[in-house]
Design a protein around this motif. Structure first.
Motif, PDB file in Angstrom:
ATOM      1  N   ARG A 102       0.834  -1.210   0.000  1.00 15.07           N
ATOM      2  CA  ARG A 102       0.000   0.000   0.000  1.00 15.07           C
ATOM      3  C   ARG A 102       0.865   1.256   0.000  1.00 15.07           C
ATOM      4  O   ARG A 102       0.438   2.315  -0.423  1.00 15.07           O
ATOM      5  N   SER A 128       1.363   3.486  -3.141  1.00 12.50           N
ATOM      6  CA  SER A 128       0.363   4.430  -3.635  1.00 12.50           C
ATOM      7  C   SER A 128       0.905   5.855  -3.737  1.00 12.50           C
ATOM      8  O   SER A 128       0.389   6.644  -4.513  1.00 12.50           O
ATOM      9  N   TYR A 145      -3.479  -2.613  -4.599  1.00 14.88           N
ATOM     10  CA  TYR A 145      -4.054  -3.658  -3.761  1.00 14.88           C
ATOM     11  C   TYR A 145      -2.925  -4.471  -3.148  1.00 14.88           C
ATOM     12  O   TYR A 145      -1.963  -4.817  -3.834  1.00 14.88           O
ATOM     13  N   SER A 146      -3.066  -4.791  -1.901  1.00 13.80           N
ATOM     14  CA  SER A 146      -2.087  -5.615  -1.217  1.00 13.80           C
ATOM     15  C   SER A 146      -2.222  -7.065  -1.670  1.00 13.80           C
ATOM     16  O   SER A 146      -3.341  -7.553  -1.875  1.00 13.80           O
TER      17      SER A 146
END
Length: 165
Positions: free
Chosen positions: A113, A116, A124-125
């Motif tokens: 994350r 970002s 998305y993890s």
């Protein structure tokens, strides 16, 4: 090259790693100032009714939590180029079609994350419900997974590419 055996699933570009390392250094350097703030608030009197003291202690707790998180992330993350693979892995840019409807697609980066801050893509993890479901699958595969709400969702991997930064 990123190993596919990283149990944490954390993958970072060098840029993201450097940004997080700088944040960690700044937080650690701020510890003495935070301690001084707490001591100054403690001097204000009765600790039971001292809102400034409690706010400073809460802020210190958040800061220490972030320090521990960053230390762990930076210690375990794999840093470098995204893997080039025919299967979904951390560092992959994935386009999925929901319920196999090619008009309902989403493109995202599968990774930490913390990435970002270095991309306009949604991140998305690999540990998320969707991330876990698609890991190891190839372009063209259809996967069903359970969303956090309990709903069963089906996605088709439409496109797969390595993250270019």
């Amino acid at each position: 090259m990123v190993s596919q055996n990283n149990p944490t699933g954390a993958w970072l570009t060098q840029e993201a790693h450097d940004r997080l390392a700088a944040e960690l250094a700044e937080l650690i350097a701020g510890r003495p100032a935070m301690a001084a703030e707490i001591n100054a608030r403690r001097e204000e009197g009765d600790l039971k009714e001292n809102g400034g003291y409690h706010a400073a202690k809460e802020e210190q707790g958040k800061m220490e939590s972030r320090i521990r998180y960053l230390e762990d992330l930076l210690r375990t993350a794999e840093v470098g180029e995204a893997p080039s693979s025919r299967e979904v892995a951390a560092g992959s840019v994935v386009t999925v079609a929901f319920d196999e409807d090619l008009d309902d697609t989403e493109t995202f980066l599968l990774g930490s994350r913390e990435m970002s801050g270095t991309t306009d893509l949604t991140v998305y993890s690999p540990e998320s419900a969707l991330g876990t479901a698609i890991l190891g699958h190839a372009e063209g595969d259809t996967v069903t997974y359970e969303a956090p709400s309990g709903a069963q969702l089906k996605v088709k991997i439409v496109k797969l590419a390595s993250f270019e930064g």
